[in-house]
Design a protein around this motif. Structure first.
Motif, mmCIF file in Angstrom:
data_model
loop_
_atom_site.group_PDB
_atom_site.id
_atom_site.type_symbol
_atom_site.label_atom_id
_atom_site.label_comp_id
_atom_site.label_asym_id
_atom_site.label_seq_id
_atom_site.Cartn_x
_atom_site.Cartn_y
_atom_site.Cartn_z
ATOM 1 N N UNK A 52 0.812 -1.106 0.195
ATOM 2 C CA UNK A 52 -0.082 0.096 0.083
ATOM 3 C C UNK A 52 0.920 1.288 0.021
ATOM 4 N N UNK A 53 0.256 2.545 -0.595
ATOM 5 C CA UNK A 53 1.027 3.668 -0.457
ATOM 6 C C UNK A 53 0.882 4.411 0.768
ATOM 7 N N UNK A 54 2.396 4.538 1.341
ATOM 8 C CA UNK A 54 2.382 5.250 2.681
ATOM 9 C C UNK A 54 1.605 6.346 2.889
ATOM 10 N N UNK A 55 1.038 6.688 4.079
ATOM 11 C CA UNK A 55 0.062 7.628 4.288
ATOM 12 C C UNK A 55 0.842 8.933 4.812
ATOM 13 N N UNK A 56 2.146 8.557 5.226
ATOM 14 C CA UNK A 56 3.054 9.860 5.819
ATOM 15 C C UNK A 56 2.341 10.851 6.791
ATOM 16 N N UNK A 57 1.719 10.367 7.825
ATOM 17 C CA UNK A 57 1.216 11.123 8.986
ATOM 18 C C UNK A 57 1.561 10.657 10.154
ATOM 19 N N UNK A 58 1.395 11.528 11.273
ATOM 20 C CA UNK A 58 1.885 11.039 12.760
ATOM 21 C C UNK A 58 0.972 9.800 12.961
ATOM 22 N N UNK A 116 -4.491 10.619 15.437
ATOM 23 C CA UNK A 116 -3.069 11.337 15.162
ATOM 24 C C UNK A 116 -2.392 11.861 16.151
ATOM 25 N N UNK A 117 -3.256 12.020 17.139
ATOM 26 C CA UNK A 117 -2.568 12.780 18.503
ATOM 27 C C UNK A 117 -3.255 11.923 19.894
ATOM 28 N N UNK A 118 -2.391 12.260 20.957
ATOM 29 C CA UNK A 118 -2.889 11.727 22.226
ATOM 30 C C UNK A 118 -4.310 12.403 22.648
ATOM 31 N N UNK A 119 -4.409 13.444 22.331
ATOM 32 C CA UNK A 119 -5.835 14.071 22.659
ATOM 33 C C UNK A 119 -7.032 13.199 21.987
ATOM 34 N N UNK A 120 -6.922 12.884 20.635
ATOM 35 C CA UNK A 120 -7.717 12.037 19.900
ATOM 36 C C UNK A 120 -8.025 10.693 20.634
ATOM 37 N N UNK A 121 -6.834 10.163 21.141
ATOM 38 C CA UNK A 121 -6.799 8.930 21.789
ATOM 39 C C UNK A 121 -7.781 8.877 23.037
ATOM 40 N N UNK A 122 -7.343 9.890 23.696
ATOM 41 C CA UNK A 122 -8.276 10.212 24.922
ATOM 42 C C UNK A 122 -9.624 10.515 24.827
ATOM 43 N N UNK A 123 -10.048 11.130 23.629
ATOM 44 C CA UNK A 123 -11.446 11.293 23.439
ATOM 45 C C UNK A 123 -12.057 9.968 22.825
ATOM 46 N N UNK A 124 -11.556 9.075 22.062
ATOM 47 C CA UNK A 124 -11.915 7.742 21.624
ATOM 48 C C UNK A 124 -12.226 6.936 23.052
#
Length: 285
Positions: free
Chosen positions: A247-253, A263-271
């Motif tokens: 697959x083609x790399x996405x190149x995001x955190x 993509x972020x720790x805040x988004x993980x906490x929200x999940x």
């Protein structure tokens, strides 16, 4: 990363297994999660043997799963009311998107053996609606080649397209070759990817030989255009079967915690908070 027009194996290893006891009898990391930046757009891949009660109701967000059944019967239920049973050679694709809640269980007293690959979603698609697709082995085109076959679950090869409808386009092929036979597999130059040996022993690009339960990462060219292709040259030293994913790399955190990939720790906490608050819907069981 190899000469122009030819793929090579840039890294490889034999999968190590942990014997966990009942019900998650044994697990090995085909793609260990601590090296996920090397696999982009893939995150991890697990080789699991398990009994019923191992993967009961659980949530996901922000990525996709691709589960290949090696042996046994896999029962899938989800909180959209879906239920199915998959058999050896069948594949299930799940887009977790903004939130999926499901269970993946062995049927009755089966000892099920599966390979599950996690495929990342780009940030722009992490909020999509969850969806599920079963690709039965008989519905995946089987292309006869000299000395074997190529089964196409996703992507395109030999002018034939596979049925998997992934939000992030990937190739997923199963290749079987008889002893002494060779095959040259055409792949997009800008696709990262890996192979996993299910049976036998194969030599790649006349350089690296891999046997059963060994994995190999493919070379690729990040800056290549979407219409540029090269070939992976394969020789079977005995009756052999492998899976290959690209697959083609996405190149995001990427931030992965438990069942969530964001993509972020805040988004993980929200999940985690959304799941605790019941925003993933009712139990799938």
């Amino acid at each position: 990363m190899g000469t122009e027009g030819e793929r090579v194996i840039r890294d490889h290893w034999k999968v190590k297994y942990n014997k966990n006891g009942y019900p998650h009898v044994q697990q090995g990391w085909v793609l260990p999660p601590d090296k996920m930046t090397e696999y982009d757009p893939f995150i991890l891949m697990a080789d699991d043997w398990f009994k019923r009660g191992t993967f009961s109701d659980h949530p996901h967000r922000g990525f996709q799963t691709i589960t290949y059944v090696i042996d046994g019967r896999l029962e899938h239920t989800d909180n959209n009311g879906g239920r199915s049973v998959l058999y050896a050679g069948d594949v299930q694709y799940v887009n977790a998107g903004s939130g999926a809640r499901h269970a993946e269980e062995a049927v009755d007293d089966d000892l099920i053996h599966t390979l599950q690959l996690w495929l990342n979603l780009p940030k722009a698609l992490k909020g999509t609606e969850s969806s599920y697709q079963n690709v039965l082995v008989e519905d995946a085109p089987k292309v006869e080649i000299d000395g074997g076959y190529l089964r196409i679950y996703s992507g395109e090869a030999e002018g034939v397209k596979g049925p998997m409808d992934s939000l992030v386009p990937i190739n997923m092929f199963e290749l079987f070759l008889k002893e002494g036979e060779c095959y040259s597999l055409k792949l997009p130059q800008n696709h990262n990817g890996h192979i996993y040996m299910l049976q036998g022993e194969m030599t790649f690009a006349d350089k690296v030989t891999l046997g059963k339960t060994e994995a190999g990462l493919l070379s690729y060219q990040k800056e290549a255009s979407n219409d540029a292709f090269d070939h992976l040259h394969i020789k079977a030293n005995e009756r052999s079967r492998m899976l290959i994913y690209t697959g083609k790399p996405i190149n995001e955190t990427v931030v992965a915690r438990g069942p969530f990939v964001m993509n972020t720790e805040d988004e993980i906490h929200e999940a985690f908070n959304d799941f605790r608050m019941g925003r993933f819907g009712p139990s799938s069981q």
